[in-house]
Design an enzyme around this catalytic site. Structure first.
Site, PDB file in Angstrom:
ATOM      1  N   GLU A  58       0.845  -1.209   0.000  1.00 54.60           N
ATOM      2  CA  GLU A  58       0.000   0.000   0.000  1.00 54.60           C
ATOM      3  C   GLU A  58       0.878   1.257   0.000  1.00 54.60           C
ATOM      4  O   GLU A  58       0.595   2.234  -0.702  1.00 54.60           O
ATOM      5  CB  GLU A  58      -0.931  -0.017   1.214  1.00 54.60           C
ATOM      6  CG  GLU A  58      -1.928  -1.160   1.150  1.00 54.60           C
ATOM      7  CD  GLU A  58      -2.946  -1.106   2.274  1.00 54.60           C
ATOM      8  OE1 GLU A  58      -2.581  -1.469   3.413  1.00 54.60           O
ATOM      9  OE2 GLU A  58      -4.091  -0.716   2.029  1.00 54.60           O
ATOM     10  N   GLU A  83      -3.335  -9.990   3.784  1.00 53.91           N
ATOM     11  CA  GLU A  83      -4.499  -9.613   4.599  1.00 53.91           C
ATOM     12  C   GLU A  83      -5.558 -10.712   4.577  1.00 53.91           C
ATOM     13  O   GLU A  83      -6.165 -11.024   5.605  1.00 53.91           O
ATOM     14  CB  GLU A  83      -5.125  -8.304   4.077  1.00 53.91           C
ATOM     15  CG  GLU A  83      -4.342  -7.056   4.436  1.00 53.91           C
ATOM     16  CD  GLU A  83      -3.248  -6.716   3.438  1.00 53.91           C
ATOM     17  OE1 GLU A  83      -2.858  -7.592   2.640  1.00 53.91           O
ATOM     18  OE2 GLU A  83      -2.767  -5.563   3.481  1.00 53.91           O
TER      19      GLU A  83
HETATM   20  C1  1HE Z   1       6.638  -8.529  12.189  1.00 52.48           C
HETATM   21  C2  1HE Z   1       5.983  -8.391  10.950  1.00 52.48           C
HETATM   22  C3  1HE Z   1       4.729  -7.726  10.931  1.00 52.48           C
HETATM   23  C4  1HE Z   1       7.827  -9.435  10.616  1.00 52.48           C
HETATM   24  N1  1HE Z   1       4.235  -7.263  12.090  1.00 52.48           N
HETATM   25  N2  1HE Z   1       6.096  -8.056  13.316  1.00 52.48           N
HETATM   26  N3  1HE Z   1       2.063  -8.547   7.098  1.00 52.48           N
HETATM   27  C5  1HE Z   1       2.304  -9.872   7.019  1.00 52.48           C
HETATM   28  O1  1HE Z   1       1.441 -10.688   7.208  1.00 52.48           O
HETATM   29  C6  1HE Z   1       3.735 -10.274   6.742  1.00 52.48           C
HETATM   30  C7  1HE Z   1       4.332 -10.893   7.977  1.00 52.48           C
HETATM   31  N4  1HE Z   1       5.761 -11.072   7.860  1.00 52.48           N
HETATM   32  C8  1HE Z   1       6.340 -12.089   7.128  1.00 52.48           C
HETATM   33  O2  1HE Z   1       5.679 -12.837   6.424  1.00 52.48           O
HETATM   34  C9  1HE Z   1       7.827 -12.242   7.235  1.00 52.48           C
HETATM   35  O3  1HE Z   1       8.249 -11.618   8.434  1.00 52.48           O
HETATM   36  C10 1HE Z   1       8.621 -11.613   6.056  1.00 52.48           C
HETATM   37  C11 1HE Z   1       8.389 -12.442   4.781  1.00 52.48           C
HETATM   38  C12 1HE Z   1       8.231 -10.175   5.799  1.00 52.48           C
HETATM   39  C13 1HE Z   1      10.138 -11.604   6.403  1.00 52.48           C
HETATM   40  O4  1HE Z   1      10.528 -12.913   6.795  1.00 52.48           O
HETATM   41  P1  1HE Z   1      11.898 -13.096   7.618  1.00 52.48           P
HETATM   42  O5  1HE Z   1      12.115 -14.573   7.733  1.00 52.48           O
HETATM   43  O6  1HE Z   1      12.971 -12.278   6.997  1.00 52.48           O
HETATM   44  O7  1HE Z   1      11.637 -12.429   9.063  1.00 52.48           O
HETATM   45  P2  1HE Z   1      10.838 -13.024  10.319  1.00 52.48           P
HETATM   46  O8  1HE Z   1      11.704 -13.950  11.069  1.00 52.48           O
HETATM   47  O9  1HE Z   1       9.499 -13.540   9.915  1.00 52.48           O
HETATM   48  O10 1HE Z   1      10.558 -11.704  11.167  1.00 52.48           O
HETATM   49  C14 1HE Z   1      11.596 -11.045  11.900  1.00 52.48           C
HETATM   50  C15 1HE Z   1      10.939 -10.303  13.034  1.00 52.48           C
HETATM   51  O11 1HE Z   1      10.060  -9.319  12.513  1.00 52.48           O
HETATM   52  C16 1HE Z   1      10.067 -11.216  13.900  1.00 52.48           C
HETATM   53  O12 1HE Z   1      10.070 -10.673  15.196  1.00 52.48           O
HETATM   54  P3  1HE Z   1      11.025 -11.281  16.368  1.00 52.48           P
HETATM   55  O13 1HE Z   1      10.731 -10.421  17.546  1.00 52.48           O
HETATM   56  O14 1HE Z   1      10.589 -12.716  16.495  1.00 52.48           O
HETATM   57  O15 1HE Z   1      12.436 -11.175  15.855  1.00 52.48           O
HETATM   58  C17 1HE Z   1       8.687 -11.022  13.311  1.00 52.48           C
HETATM   59  O16 1HE Z   1       7.658 -11.297  14.232  1.00 52.48           O
HETATM   60  C18 1HE Z   1       8.727  -9.538  12.982  1.00 52.48           C
HETATM   61  N5  1HE Z   1       7.781  -9.192  11.951  1.00 52.48           N
HETATM   62  N6  1HE Z   1       6.749  -8.968   9.989  1.00 52.48           N
HETATM   63  C19 1HE Z   1       4.926  -7.450  13.238  1.00 52.48           C
HETATM   64  N7  1HE Z   1       4.054  -7.515   9.801  1.00 52.48           N
HETATM   65  C20 1HE Z   1      -3.382  -0.773   6.890  1.00 52.48           C
HETATM   66  S1  1HE Z   1      -3.845  -2.367   6.821  1.00 52.48           S
HETATM   67  C21 1HE Z   1      -2.468  -3.289   6.276  1.00 52.48           C
HETATM   68  C22 1HE Z   1      -2.678  -4.715   6.592  1.00 52.48           C
HETATM   69  C23 1HE Z   1      -1.437  -5.530   6.462  1.00 52.48           C
HETATM   70  O17 1HE Z   1      -0.379  -5.050   6.156  1.00 52.48           O
HETATM   71  S2  1HE Z   1      -1.644  -7.195   6.758  1.00 52.48           S
HETATM   72  C24 1HE Z   1      -0.118  -7.901   6.322  1.00 52.48           C
HETATM   73  C25 1HE Z   1       0.824  -7.957   7.490  1.00 52.48           C
END
Ligand code: 1HE
Length: 264
Positions: A118, A138
């Site tokens: 977005e 989402e």
């Molecule tokens: C996060 C987030 C997040 C990572 N919110 N903490 N977005 C998603 O559904 C995407 C979610 N994220 C992922 O699928 C993956 O993290 C990635 C593909 C982006 C990257 O993977 P990777 O292996 O490099 O990283 P990771 O190990 O998954 O994440 C590293 C840290 O970032 C980990 O936290 P930690 O404390 O365990 O180290 C994750 O929890 C954190 N992290 N992504 C919170 N999104 C206005 S409405 C919009 C609606 C949306 O955007 S919905 C889609 C949300």
């Protein structure tokens, strides 16, 4: 209603100037640049307060990914009214990107997902390196886009492709993302920022009124009925060509002092 969030040190956006180009960096690599409320507000404030000398901007992300979308750890139970205000806060912030002072180029790599897409779609040009992937998780998370994606993304790829992405969790790689219109440029790994900066320098050398017309008049004309659009176009064209800078640029070409159009 919850108190208004404010940017904190962990929700950092870094602004540097490279000549007339404002370079804006999302600095939350540990969380994959997930967009907390604080980070969204920092983006809004940065674009609202760009230095006066800025003529173009580039936005990019620190670490392995451009942006992982909404910070899901902040997704608490909101009542309907709070949900509307939260979404409108995103709209307001991303409106500063799209309708701010200067054209914005997104330099993309790694994840460009959910709210990250977005954000990218509020920019005027998207440059993706080969590591980029695009998704709208989402649907999988049981929520809906709320940062303007329902308006902006269909304009790039059509409602049918966006529906597919959200219904099925389809992920587009960089090659297919460029093919369907999520990015306009596809570049080798690690070079998106350089390419975006090169484009931004070029954009910064345009007449400011032309850039303004492209940011503010063109999208509105494209939404108008043809009859209105032709009329608005005529007004904008006449304002742009009446500017002294336009006259100087045209004179320079006619005197053989300005660059010709060259094959790419
Ligand atoms: C996060 C987030 C997040 C990572 N919110 N903490 N977005 C998603 O559904 C995407 C979610 N994220 C992922 O699928 C993956 O993290 C990635 C593909 C982006 C990257 O993977 P990777 O292996 O490099 O990283 P990771 O190990 O998954 O994440 C590293 C840290 O970032 C980990 O936290 P930690 O404390 O365990 O180290 C994750 O929890 C954190 N992290 N992504 C919170 N999104 C206005 S409405 C919009 C609606 C949306 O955007 S919905 C889609 C949300």
């Amino acid at each position: 209603m919850r108190p208004r969030p404010t940017p904190s040190a962990t929700d950092a956006v870094q602004l540097t100037m490279q000549g007339p180009v404002a370079v804006i960096r999302l600095c939350r690599p540990g969380k994959r640049n997930a967009l907390s409320d604080g980070l969204i507000l920092a983006i809004r404030d940065t674009f609202q307060n760009l230095p006066a000398e800025a003529r173009a901007a580039v936005i990019h992300g620190e670490g392995e990914h451009f942006c992982a979308g909404l910070d899901l750890s902040e997704l608490q139970e909101r009542d309907a009214g709070e949900g509307v205000h939260h979404s409108r806060m995103w709209h307001n912030a991303l409106d500063q990107v799209q309708h701010g002072a200067v054209p914005v180029i997104a330099a993309l790599h790694g994840a460009v997902v959910g709210g990250g897409l977005e954000l990218a779609s509020a920019c005027h040009i998207r440059v993706a390196d080969e590591t980029t992937f695009f998704a709208l998780p989402e649907g999988t998370r049981g929520i809906f886009v709320g940062g303007g994606g329902a308006v902006r993304i269909p304009k790039l790829i059509g409602a049918a492709r966006m529906t597919d992405m959200m219904l099925t969790g389809r992920v587009y790689d960089a090659v297919d993302g460029e093919r369907i219109g999520l990015a306009q440029y596809l570049v080798p790994k690690g070079t998106a920022l350089d390419k975006a900066l090169e484009l931004a320098q070029r954009i910064a050398s345009n007449a400011p009124l032309t850039n303004y017309a492209l940011m503010h008049a063109l999208p509105r004309i494209a939404e108008q009925p043809a009859d209105h659009g032709f009329f608005t176009e005529a007004l904008m064209a006449s304002i742009a060509q009446a500017a002294p800078e336009a006259k100087e640029r045209v004179r320079a070409f006619l005197e053989g002092k300005a660059a010709k159009v060259q094959k790419g």
